[in-house]
Design an enzyme around this catalytic site. Sequence first.
Site, PDB file in Angstrom:
ATOM      1  N   ALA A 164       1.084   0.711  -5.672  1.00 31.53           N
ATOM      2  CA  ALA A 164       1.813   0.662  -4.404  1.00 31.53           C
ATOM      3  C   ALA A 164       2.883   1.739  -4.357  1.00 31.53           C
ATOM      4  O   ALA A 164       3.393   2.173  -5.387  1.00 31.53           O
ATOM      5  CB  ALA A 164       2.438  -0.716  -4.207  1.00 31.53           C
ATOM      6  N   ASP A 165       3.221   2.148  -3.143  1.00 34.44           N
ATOM      7  CA  ASP A 165       4.297   3.098  -2.923  1.00 34.44           C
ATOM      8  C   ASP A 165       4.967   2.739  -1.602  1.00 34.44           C
ATOM      9  O   ASP A 165       4.285   2.501  -0.611  1.00 34.44           O
ATOM     10  CB  ASP A 165       3.755   4.533  -2.870  1.00 34.44           C
ATOM     11  CG  ASP A 165       4.855   5.571  -2.906  1.00 34.44           C
ATOM     12  OD1 ASP A 165       5.727   5.483  -3.786  1.00 34.44           O
ATOM     13  OD2 ASP A 165       4.850   6.470  -2.044  1.00 34.44           O
ATOM     14  N   THR A 166       6.300   2.679  -1.600  1.00 37.94           N
ATOM     15  CA  THR A 166       7.046   2.297  -0.402  1.00 37.94           C
ATOM     16  C   THR A 166       8.013   3.412  -0.027  1.00 37.94           C
ATOM     17  O   THR A 166       8.689   3.972  -0.883  1.00 37.94           O
ATOM     18  CB  THR A 166       7.839   0.993  -0.647  1.00 37.94           C
ATOM     19  OG1 THR A 166       6.924  -0.039  -1.011  1.00 37.94           O
ATOM     20  CG2 THR A 166       8.607   0.569   0.597  1.00 37.94           C
TER      21      THR A 166
ATOM     22  N   GLY B  48       2.133   1.820   1.059  1.00 41.03           N
ATOM     23  CA  GLY B  48       0.719   2.056   0.806  1.00 41.03           C
ATOM     24  C   GLY B  48       0.310   1.208  -0.378  1.00 41.03           C
ATOM     25  O   GLY B  48       1.074   1.063  -1.338  1.00 41.03           O
TER      26      GLY B  48
END
Length: 188
Positions: free
Chosen positions: A68-70, A105
Site C-alpha cells: 500500500a501507498d498513501t 493505492g
Amino acid sequence: MAGLYLASQSPRRTELLTQVGIDHTVVSSSYEEPNEGYDSPIEMVKAQALGKARCAVGIPEGGIVLGADTIVVLDNEVLGKPQDEADARRMLERLSGRSHSVVTGVALLIKGDEVVFHNETKVYFKELAPFEIESYIASGEPMDKAGAYGIQGKGALWVEKIEGSYTNVVGLPVEHVYDELCKALGAK
C-alpha cells in the site's frame, strides 16, 4: 486470515488490520519509491503499492502479499512526508481552510494474480491559527505522515468532515481490502 503478508513498516496499517481481526505478518520490501514519471497521483500510488508488494521479502509459497501507498493531494500536487519542519509548516498552511484528497493505492498478490486498486477520501480542514501549526510541528507528529498530519492523532482536531473511508485517511482502506480479499479468495 492466515497467510497474509503486509509489505509495509507502517504501524498504522498493521494497527488497522489487527483492529478488524485480519491476521497478518509484517515483512519488508526492497522497493525504492520513485515519485516522478507518473501521469497522475492515482497512477503513482497504485504503481508504488504494486512495487512494494512485488518486492516483498521472505514470502512463502502461497502467501498473499499486501502492498500500500498513501498520499495527500492538494490542487493535483502530491504532499508526501515532510522533509523538515519548514516543509511541514508549508503543507499545513496550504491545507488550512481547504479540502484535499487522501489517496491510497493497494496491491494484493494472490495465487499468481495482481489485484490493484485505489481508494480516495475527501478531507475538509478548518482554518489553522499559526500557534496551532507551530504547536503541532513541535509535537513531532506530522514528520512521518503524508501531508504532515495524522487524522488518528492531534490532526483530528482540524478535520471538519470527511467524504469516504476514515481508515483510508489513516493509511489503509481496510473495508475495501477485506472485500477484495474475499472476492479473490472466492468468499463473496
